[in-house]
Design an enzyme around this catalytic site. Structure first.
Site, mmCIF file in Angstrom:
data_model
loop_
_atom_site.group_PDB
_atom_site.id
_atom_site.type_symbol
_atom_site.label_atom_id
_atom_site.label_comp_id
_atom_site.label_asym_id
_atom_site.label_seq_id
_atom_site.Cartn_x
_atom_site.Cartn_y
_atom_site.Cartn_z
ATOM 1 N N ASP A 6 94.541 147.987 100.715
ATOM 2 C CA ASP A 6 95.031 149.143 101.127
ATOM 3 C C ASP A 6 96.396 149.733 101.742
ATOM 4 O OD1 ASP A 6 94.236 152.083 102.471
ATOM 5 O OD2 ASP A 6 92.411 151.394 102.952
ATOM 6 N N HIS A 63 93.757 152.010 98.436
ATOM 7 C CA HIS A 63 93.123 153.400 99.590
ATOM 8 C C HIS A 63 93.294 154.464 97.880
ATOM 9 C CE1 HIS A 63 92.763 155.635 102.980
ATOM 10 N NE2 HIS A 63 93.356 156.553 101.896
#
Length: 232
Positions: free
Chosen positions: A170, A201
């Site tokens: 992420d 993400h």
């Protein structure tokens, strides 16, 4: 399937818009779907519609209503992404939790005697964790929540079950933040964490370039089972 409806603020002195999707039959539980920084866009509405098809009442509050009207942005359009970041900077998260709590009250009235859960994405994943710590929500799920490592001081207030989906690559939640989340929450009796190796993400976005079909399907199946267990 759903439509925008006004819901009263917690103080009762105003109203704010929410996307509300109801099942064909009687809903016995409800799910608050908490937006990303892109507002109540087609992806969030699609998630609500999906939960409604599964038998839940689904409600997505427009949390940016105080700073922008009818936010509906596309994460894959750079100009709109920048607008979203600007709105995020203006957004009062504590006030957002109060609006989520107002949506919870609305949902409890709509599913009399039923339970209410929440699921959030990005900013919404963070807010889902805050909702678990600050309200009487019955179950909470957060996808790639940002900054949860800075909220760990609130973990002892969590009274009901929480599930967090964490992509290990992420770009908005670095490895040290992920490590802090695991260190602070792995032994919490109400919290379950799932890692998704190598994913970034937004992997469970309904539409667009961010979506990873395999991982999104896995995470969503875990979420569905979680709500089945804790919302009844």
């Amino acid at each position: 399937m759903g439509e925008m409806k006004p819901i009263k603020t917690l103080s009762g002195d105003g109203e704010f818009p929410c996307y509300v999707a109801a099942p064909e039959g009687i809903a016995t539980a409800a799910i608050i779907v908490i937006q990303e920084i892109f507002g109540v866009n087609k992806g969030i509405k699609a998630k609500c519609d999906s939960w409604a098809k599964a038998g839940y009442m689904a409600i997505a509050p427009d949390l940016f209503w105080r700073v922008n009207e009818a936010t509906n942005l596309d994460a894959d359009v750079e100009e709109e992404f920048q607008v979203a970041l600007d709105l995020m900077g203006k957004f009062d998260q504590d006030q957002g939790i109060r609006d989520i709590e107002a949506a919870i009250h609305f949902a409890r009235d709509a599913v009399i005697g039923g339970k209410v859960g929440c699921v959030g994405y990005c900013l919404g994943g963070r807010l889902a964790f805050m909702t678990a710590a600050r309200t009487d929500i019955n179950a909470s799920v957060g996808y790639y929540g940002v900054g949860i490592d800075g909220l760990l001081g609130e973990k002892n207030a969590i009274a009901h079950e929480v599930m967090l989906h964490i992509p290990t690559a992420d770009g908005f939640v670095p490895a040290d933040a992920q490590a802090a989340m695991h260190e602070g929450l792995n032994d919490h009796p109400r919290v379950t964490l799932h890692d998704y190796a190598g994913l970034d993400h937004g992997f469970a976005a309904e539409f667009g370039a961010r979506r990873d079909e395999t991982a999104a399907t896995l995470a969503d199946s875990r979420t569905a089972e979680f709500f089945k267990e804790y919302l009844g």
